[in-house]
Design a protein around this motif. Structure first.
Motif, PDB file in Angstrom:
ATOM      1  N   VAL A 168       0.841  -1.206   0.000  1.00  0.00           N
ATOM      2  CA  VAL A 168       0.000   0.000   0.000  1.00  0.00           C
ATOM      3  C   VAL A 168       0.872   1.250   0.000  1.00  0.00           C
ATOM      4  CG1 VAL A 168      -1.774   1.294   1.263  1.00  0.00           C
ATOM      5  CG2 VAL A 168      -1.851  -1.210   1.205  1.00  0.00           C
ATOM      6  N   LEU A 169       1.907   1.243   0.830  1.00  0.00           N
ATOM      7  CA  LEU A 169       2.790   2.416   0.912  1.00  0.00           C
ATOM      8  C   LEU A 169       3.577   2.614  -0.380  1.00  0.00           C
ATOM      9  CD1 LEU A 169       4.162   2.123   4.564  1.00  0.00           C
ATOM     10  CD2 LEU A 169       2.641   3.886   3.670  1.00  0.00           C
ATOM     11  N   GLN A 170       3.979   1.532  -1.015  1.00  0.00           N
ATOM     12  CA  GLN A 170       4.735   1.658  -2.258  1.00  0.00           C
ATOM     13  C   GLN A 170       3.859   2.185  -3.387  1.00  0.00           C
ATOM     14  OE1 GLN A 170       6.359  -2.247  -2.915  1.00  0.00           O
ATOM     15  NE2 GLN A 170       7.973  -2.006  -1.362  1.00  0.00           N
ATOM     16  N   SER A 171       2.572   1.832  -3.349  1.00  0.00           N
ATOM     17  CA  SER A 171       1.662   2.284  -4.399  1.00  0.00           C
ATOM     18  C   SER A 171       1.216   3.722  -4.182  1.00  0.00           C
ATOM     19  CB  SER A 171       0.428   1.370  -4.458  1.00  0.00           C
ATOM     20  OG  SER A 171       0.806   0.040  -4.723  1.00  0.00           O
ATOM     21  N   VAL A 172       0.957   4.084  -2.913  1.00  0.00           N
ATOM     22  CA  VAL A 172       0.514   5.450  -2.599  1.00  0.00           C
ATOM     23  C   VAL A 172       1.495   6.005  -1.570  1.00  0.00           C
ATOM     24  CG1 VAL A 172      -1.462   6.894  -2.000  1.00  0.00           C
ATOM     25  CG2 VAL A 172      -1.849   4.592  -2.902  1.00  0.00           C
ATOM     26  N   VAL A 173       2.625   6.462  -2.059  1.00  0.00           N
ATOM     27  CA  VAL A 173       3.726   6.891  -1.186  1.00  0.00           C
ATOM     28  C   VAL A 173       3.306   8.027  -0.262  1.00  0.00           C
ATOM     29  CG1 VAL A 173       6.068   7.820  -1.138  1.00  0.00           C
ATOM     30  CG2 VAL A 173       5.411   6.168  -2.891  1.00  0.00           C
ATOM     31  N   VAL A 174       2.404   8.882  -0.714  1.00  0.00           N
ATOM     32  CA  VAL A 174       2.002  10.051   0.075  1.00  0.00           C
ATOM     33  C   VAL A 174       1.365   9.651   1.404  1.00  0.00           C
ATOM     34  CG1 VAL A 174      -0.325  10.280  -0.903  1.00  0.00           C
ATOM     35  CG2 VAL A 174       0.893  12.317  -0.097  1.00  0.00           C
TER      36      VAL A 174
ATOM     37  N   LYS B 253      -6.180  -0.050   6.799  1.00  0.00           N
ATOM     38  CA  LYS B 253      -7.402  -0.748   6.393  1.00  0.00           C
ATOM     39  C   LYS B 253      -8.279   0.179   5.555  1.00  0.00           C
ATOM     40  CE  LYS B 253      -8.273  -4.313   7.446  1.00  0.00           C
ATOM     41  NZ  LYS B 253      -8.008  -5.582   6.755  1.00  0.00           N
ATOM     42  N   PHE B 254      -8.411   1.437   5.973  1.00  0.00           N
ATOM     43  CA  PHE B 254      -9.166   2.419   5.191  1.00  0.00           C
ATOM     44  C   PHE B 254      -8.537   2.600   3.811  1.00  0.00           C
ATOM     45  CE2 PHE B 254     -12.040   5.328   7.900  1.00  0.00           C
ATOM     46  CZ  PHE B 254     -12.560   4.226   8.572  1.00  0.00           C
ATOM     47  N   ALA B 255      -7.193   2.717   3.817  1.00  0.00           N
ATOM     48  CA  ALA B 255      -6.503   2.927   2.544  1.00  0.00           C
ATOM     49  C   ALA B 255      -6.712   1.746   1.599  1.00  0.00           C
ATOM     50  CB  ALA B 255      -5.012   3.135   2.797  1.00  0.00           C
ATOM     51  N   THR B 256      -6.678   0.525   2.142  1.00  0.00           N
ATOM     52  CA  THR B 256      -6.879  -0.669   1.322  1.00  0.00           C
ATOM     53  C   THR B 256      -8.280  -0.702   0.718  1.00  0.00           C
ATOM     54  OG1 THR B 256      -5.357  -1.893   2.745  1.00  0.00           O
ATOM     55  CG2 THR B 256      -6.800  -3.196   1.332  1.00  0.00           C
ATOM     56  N   ILE B 257      -9.263  -0.282   1.488  1.00  0.00           N
ATOM     57  CA  ILE B 257     -10.654  -0.331   1.029  1.00  0.00           C
ATOM     58  C   ILE B 257     -10.968   0.779   0.033  1.00  0.00           C
ATOM     59  CG2 ILE B 257     -13.061  -0.088   1.763  1.00  0.00           C
ATOM     60  CD1 ILE B 257     -12.206  -1.385   4.446  1.00  0.00           C
ATOM     61  N   PHE B 258     -10.565   2.025   0.396  1.00  0.00           N
ATOM     62  CA  PHE B 258     -11.013   3.181  -0.402  1.00  0.00           C
ATOM     63  C   PHE B 258     -10.020   3.604  -1.495  1.00  0.00           C
ATOM     64  CE2 PHE B 258     -13.212   3.666   3.716  1.00  0.00           C
ATOM     65  CZ  PHE B 258     -14.520   3.622   3.254  1.00  0.00           C
ATOM     66  N   LEU B 259      -8.805   3.095  -1.438  1.00  0.00           N
ATOM     67  CA  LEU B 259      -7.836   3.457  -2.486  1.00  0.00           C
ATOM     68  C   LEU B 259      -7.410   2.233  -3.279  1.00  0.00           C
ATOM     69  CD1 LEU B 259      -5.547   5.868  -0.395  1.00  0.00           C
ATOM     70  CD2 LEU B 259      -7.477   6.483  -1.870  1.00  0.00           C
ATOM     71  N   SER B 260      -8.273   1.259  -3.405  1.00  0.00           N
ATOM     72  CA  SER B 260      -7.934   0.021  -4.099  1.00  0.00           C
ATOM     73  C   SER B 260      -7.546   0.267  -5.550  1.00  0.00           C
ATOM     74  CB  SER B 260      -9.094  -0.974  -4.034  1.00  0.00           C
ATOM     75  OG  SER B 260     -10.283  -0.382  -4.567  1.00  0.00           O
ATOM     76  N   GLY B 261      -8.130   1.298  -6.147  1.00  0.00           N
ATOM     77  CA  GLY B 261      -7.821   1.609  -7.537  1.00  0.00           C
ATOM     78  C   GLY B 261      -6.430   2.149  -7.716  1.00  0.00           C
ATOM     79  N   MET B 262      -5.833   2.709  -6.660  1.00  0.00           N
ATOM     80  CA  MET B 262      -4.496   3.297  -6.756  1.00  0.00           C
ATOM     81  C   MET B 262      -3.403   2.311  -6.354  1.00  0.00           C
ATOM     82  SD  MET B 262      -5.488   6.991  -5.054  1.00  0.00           S
ATOM     83  CE  MET B 262      -3.854   7.674  -5.239  1.00  0.00           C
ATOM     84  N   ILE B 263      -3.827   1.173  -5.761  1.00  0.00           N
ATOM     85  CA  ILE B 263      -2.848   0.206  -5.267  1.00  0.00           C
ATOM     86  C   ILE B 263      -2.592  -0.848  -6.333  1.00  0.00           C
ATOM     87  CG2 ILE B 263      -2.392  -1.549  -3.500  1.00  0.00           C
ATOM     88  CD1 ILE B 263      -4.306   0.010  -1.654  1.00  0.00           C
ATOM     89  N   LYS B 264      -1.329  -1.055  -6.649  1.00  0.00           N
ATOM     90  CA  LYS B 264      -0.946  -2.012  -7.687  1.00  0.00           C
ATOM     91  C   LYS B 264      -0.849  -3.419  -7.118  1.00  0.00           C
ATOM     92  CE  LYS B 264       1.709   1.536 -10.089  1.00  0.00           C
ATOM     93  NZ  LYS B 264       3.038   1.944 -10.554  1.00  0.00           N
TER      94      LYS B 264
END
Length: 447
Positions: free
Chosen positions: A302-308, A436-447
């Motif tokens: 998750v961190l590698q996909s959305v570094v911010v 957990k929030f990032a995984t659910i709501f940013l799934s489109g940004m995670i490779k």
């Protein structure tokens, strides 16, 4: 003042030193003596009168008291301790090494030795360990005139004469009468007719913190101590309770900071002792922090996909820890003051939940506006961070209020649930919620 007294000692102008002391009270003299080394301390102390020396001695630091006991003769020791109030004598003996305790006991009469040994057997920090036996006791069939004469004849031996205790032949406490009531009553009135049978007392084995709560609750300056058969053993005065409150508050502050309580003052505690008392909690907290490391590692993708996302971790963890610390500190203080009890747990949690919801919504709104305007963060990421903030603040405040009550329920000091410990727990929860929030709501940004 120290320089002036030192100069007078060097010039051997001892009469002028006595003259200087006439302008000072006993506390000021003891503060002055605490600044002198061994030889000067003993010289100055011997210049004090017998009556004055006992009071000054009771205010000295334990190190200075040891120096004096080592230096004075057996006769001087006997006179000194004969003029001390009994509770001060016990406090001093508890601080002395065994060789000096033997010297003190050797130079006290058999009655005092018996009482001292009895007091030293009470549990540490109990009512019995801080009480004094120097109180006024009266019989209920006494006339007021007889009671006043009794007080006049024994006033020099009593620490407090403003509240008198009415006891039976077998020393059971039957009532109390104030000095004000005595001097405003007719001489031929009996004590039984004016005494107050509605009084509060403490048991000898009660913890000193319980005693402090009783004195605070009933707005007292003195409290009688009884045994299980209601026989009067002694009294606890307000000056002793002030010391107890200071001691208990210091212990709470230490525990809230993750430090084992210390009895010595800061400057008198060695660096090694301080390190030993701090390192245990630091080791525990350091090891427990590995949980946060594992959480971050498990979400590396998750961190590698959305570094911010990584840049907001410190803010979220700090806010959660601070929110929890606010609640825990507030609840711990309320518990210590007796404002709330364990049975109020649902009221406390409800209040903290409502408070946290208001705080969380305001913080999240401010944070959302900050992210999209000042840092130009994407709307999806801003929503994840702000949504996490709402949940983190609510959970942190509820947990911060809940844990001290749990500690109190299990007879532990609630203060251990504050500061570093609660922050470490909340750090792990904050990261779990965030990712957990990032995984659910940013799934489109995670490779």
């Amino acid at each position: 003042m120290k320089e002036k007294i030192q100069a007078l000692i060097n010039e051997k102008k001892f009469s002028e030193i006595r003259e200087e002391f006439r302008n000072l009270n006993n506390v000021e003299i003891s503060d002055l003596l605490n600044q002198f080394d061994k030889s000067e301390l003993i010289i100055i102390f011997r210049l004090l009168s017998k009556d004055q020396s006992a009071d000054v001695f009771s205010y000295l630091e334990p190190e200075q008291q040891e120096i004096i006991i080592n230096a004075v003769t057996d006769r001087e020791t006997e006179v000194l301790f004969r003029n001390l109030y009994f509770d001060d004598m016990i406090d001093i003996i508890e601080e002395m090494p065994s060789n000096l305790v033997k010297k003190i006991l050797k130079n006290t009469n058999s009655e005092d030795r018996y009482l001292i040994n009895q007091f030293l057997n009470y549990p540490e920090n109990s009512a019995g360990s801080i009480m004094t036996t120097e109180y006024v006791d009266l019989k209920k069939n006494m006339k007021v005139s007889q009671a006043i004469k009794e007080i006049r004849d024994t006033v020099e031996e009593k620490e407090n004469i403003y509240t008198c205790y009415v006891i039976s032949e077998d020393r059971k406490l039957e009532g109390v009468v104030s000095l004000k009531e005595l001097i405003t009553s007719d001489d031929d009135v009996t004590i039984e007719s004016i005494m107050n049978r509605n009084f509060v007392s403490a048991h000898a084995n009660d913890d000193q913190e319980v005693v402090a709560d009783i004195i605070k609750k009933y707005d007292l300056i003195i409290l009688p101590v009884v045994d299980i058969e209601n026989r009067l053993l002694g009294i606890i005065t307000i000056d002793d309770i002030i010391d107890v409150i200071e001691q208990e508050d210091t212990e709470d502050f230490h525990r809230m900071a993750g430090i084992s309580p210390v009895e010595e003052t800061y400057l008198k505690t060695s660096a090694f002792t301080m390190a030993r008392q701090r390192i245990m909690w630091l080791v525990v907290l350091m090891i427990s922090a590995t949980f946060t490391g594992r959480i971050i590692k498990s979400y590396e993708d998750v961190l590698q996909s959305v570094v911010v996302l990584a840049s907001f971790i410190p803010m979220l963890m700090d806010t959660g820890g601070n929110a929890g610390a606010q609640s825990s500190t507030t609840v711990i203080r309320a518990l210590s003051l007796g404002d709330v009890e364990i049975k109020d747990i649902f009221k406390i949690l409800k209040k903290e939940f409502l408070t946290s919801f208001i705080v969380a919504v305001v913080l999240a709104a401010i944070n959302y506006l900050r992210l999209i305007t000042l840092t130009k963060t994407s709307l999806d990421v801003a929503l994840v961070v702000s949504g996490t903030l709402i949940l983190v603040v609510i959970i942190s405040k509820v947990i911060g209020a809940f844990l001290p009550i749990v500690a109190k329920t299990f007879k532990m000091d609630p203060a251990i649930m504050a500061g570093p410990l609660i922050t470490t727990i909340l750090d792990a929860l904050t990261l779990s919620i965030y990712f957990k929030f990032a995984t659910i709501f940013l799934s489109g940004m995670i490779k």
